[in-house]
Design a protein around this motif. Sequence first.
Motif, short mmCIF file in Angstrom:
data_model
loop_
_atom_site.label_atom_id
_atom_site.label_comp_id
_atom_site.label_asym_id
_atom_site.label_seq_id
_atom_site.Cartn_x
_atom_site.Cartn_y
_atom_site.Cartn_z
N ALA A 115 7.58 -24.14 24.05
CA ALA A 115 7.02 -22.88 24.55
C ALA A 115 5.96 -23.20 25.60
O ALA A 115 5.27 -24.22 25.49
N PRO A 116 5.81 -22.34 26.61
CA PRO A 116 4.80 -22.59 27.63
C PRO A 116 3.42 -22.71 26.98
O PRO A 116 3.13 -21.99 26.01
N GLY A 117 2.60 -23.62 27.49
CA GLY A 117 1.23 -23.72 27.00
C GLY A 117 1.06 -24.55 25.75
O GLY A 117 0.00 -24.51 25.12
N LEU A 118 2.06 -25.30 25.36
CA LEU A 118 1.91 -26.18 24.20
C LEU A 118 0.89 -27.28 24.52
O LEU A 118 1.02 -27.98 25.52
N THR A 119 -0.14 -27.40 23.67
CA THR A 119 -1.21 -28.38 23.92
C THR A 119 -1.01 -29.61 23.04
O THR A 119 -0.19 -29.60 22.12
N GLU A 120 -1.84 -30.64 23.33
CA GLU A 120 -1.83 -31.85 22.49
C GLU A 120 -2.12 -31.48 21.03
O GLU A 120 -1.49 -31.98 20.11
N ALA A 121 -3.10 -30.55 20.87
CA ALA A 121 -3.47 -30.14 19.51
C ALA A 121 -2.30 -29.41 18.84
O ALA A 121 -2.04 -29.60 17.65
N GLY A 122 -1.60 -28.60 19.62
CA GLY A 122 -0.44 -27.88 19.09
C GLY A 122 0.65 -28.84 18.65
O GLY A 122 1.26 -28.68 17.59
N LEU A 123 0.85 -29.86 19.46
CA LEU A 123 1.85 -30.88 19.14
C LEU A 123 1.46 -31.63 17.86
O LEU A 123 2.29 -31.90 16.99
N SER A 124 0.16 -31.94 17.73
CA SER A 124 -0.31 -32.64 16.52
C SER A 124 -0.08 -31.80 15.28
O SER A 124 0.26 -32.33 14.22
N ARG A 125 -0.27 -30.47 15.43
CA ARG A 125 -0.04 -29.60 14.27
C ARG A 125 1.43 -29.60 13.86
O ARG A 125 1.75 -29.64 12.68
N ILE A 126 2.32 -29.56 14.86
CA ILE A 126 3.76 -29.60 14.56
C ILE A 126 4.08 -30.88 13.78
O ILE A 126 4.77 -30.85 12.75
N LEU A 127 3.53 -32.01 14.24
CA LEU A 127 3.83 -33.29 13.60
C LEU A 127 3.27 -33.38 12.19
O LEU A 127 3.92 -33.89 11.28
N ALA A 128 2.05 -32.83 12.01
CA ALA A 128 1.43 -32.88 10.68
C ALA A 128 2.27 -32.08 9.68
O ALA A 128 2.57 -32.57 8.58
N THR A 129 2.69 -30.86 10.07
CA THR A 129 3.54 -30.06 9.18
C THR A 129 4.85 -30.78 8.91
O THR A 129 5.31 -30.86 7.77
N ALA A 130 5.44 -31.28 9.99
CA ALA A 130 6.75 -31.93 9.86
C ALA A 130 6.66 -33.10 8.88
O ALA A 130 7.48 -33.22 7.97
N ARG A 131 5.62 -33.92 9.03
CA ARG A 131 5.55 -35.14 8.20
C ARG A 131 5.33 -34.80 6.74
O ARG A 131 5.94 -35.43 5.87
N SER A 132 4.47 -33.81 6.44
CA SER A 132 4.24 -33.53 5.02
C SER A 132 5.45 -32.84 4.40
O SER A 132 5.85 -33.15 3.29
N ARG A 133 6.07 -31.94 5.14
CA ARG A 133 7.23 -31.24 4.56
C ARG A 133 8.44 -32.18 4.46
O ARG A 133 9.21 -32.12 3.51
N ASN A 134 8.62 -33.04 5.45
CA ASN A 134 9.75 -33.96 5.42
C ASN A 134 9.68 -34.89 4.22
O ASN A 134 10.70 -35.22 3.61
N GLN A 135 8.44 -35.29 3.89
CA GLN A 135 8.29 -36.17 2.73
C GLN A 135 8.77 -35.45 1.46
O GLN A 135 9.49 -36.03 0.66
N LYS A 136 8.38 -34.16 1.33
CA LYS A 136 8.80 -33.40 0.14
C LYS A 136 10.32 -33.23 0.09
O LYS A 136 10.91 -33.22 -0.99
#
Length: 141
Positions: free
Chosen positions: A21-42
């Motif tokens: 999406a337009p305007g995705l920031t470094e912080a936004g990307l970090s949030r995507i990765l944090a959610t992805a990593r914790s949920r993927n583990q489960k």
Amino acid sequence: MTSDLRSFDGLGFFLYRSASAPGLTEAGLSRILATARSRNQKLGLTGCLHYEDGMFFQWLEGPSSSLVQILDAISADDRHDRVEILDQGPLEHRQFQDWRMRFSDRNSGSLTDWFARSDNSTVDRSHYNNGVVSFLLSLAT
Ligand SMILES: Cc1cc2nc3c(=O)[nH]c(=O)nc-3n(C[C@H](O)[C@H](O)[C@H](O)COP(=O)(O)O)c2cc1C
């Protein structure tokens, strides 16, 4: 081999590409990765996410039931759109077993450059050539 994730049990994978999406920031990307990593583990999922020039390329692997679940969540996520499945199906062995979600971007390596340099040993020539022609034609319209 391509086959729908709902048509088999056990280990599988899917590969997709999407536009951020337009305007995705470094912080936004970090949030995507944090959610992805914790949920993927489960969910017992592993894989990798590559981000380049506003495009995501993601490989996810694990139990097919988990993949179906996560694919629905990912498709509905408005931090990207134009989600296009490139391939999916059963898998014999995990390719990223040590990664809840490996991340790479242009600093790690460029997919565009890799395509430009790749030869017959790494890419199916006819698909590659068709892709190049389609791209050139799209510029001419
Ligand atoms: C490019 C991209 C990749 C994502 N990858 C994953 C992932 O690997 N695993 C995951 O659980 N969520 C991933 N997400 C987040 C999901 O879309 C979703 O927000 C998250 O799973 C929470 O879902 P829920 O709101 O249904 O609980 C990704 C989102 C984006 C935009």
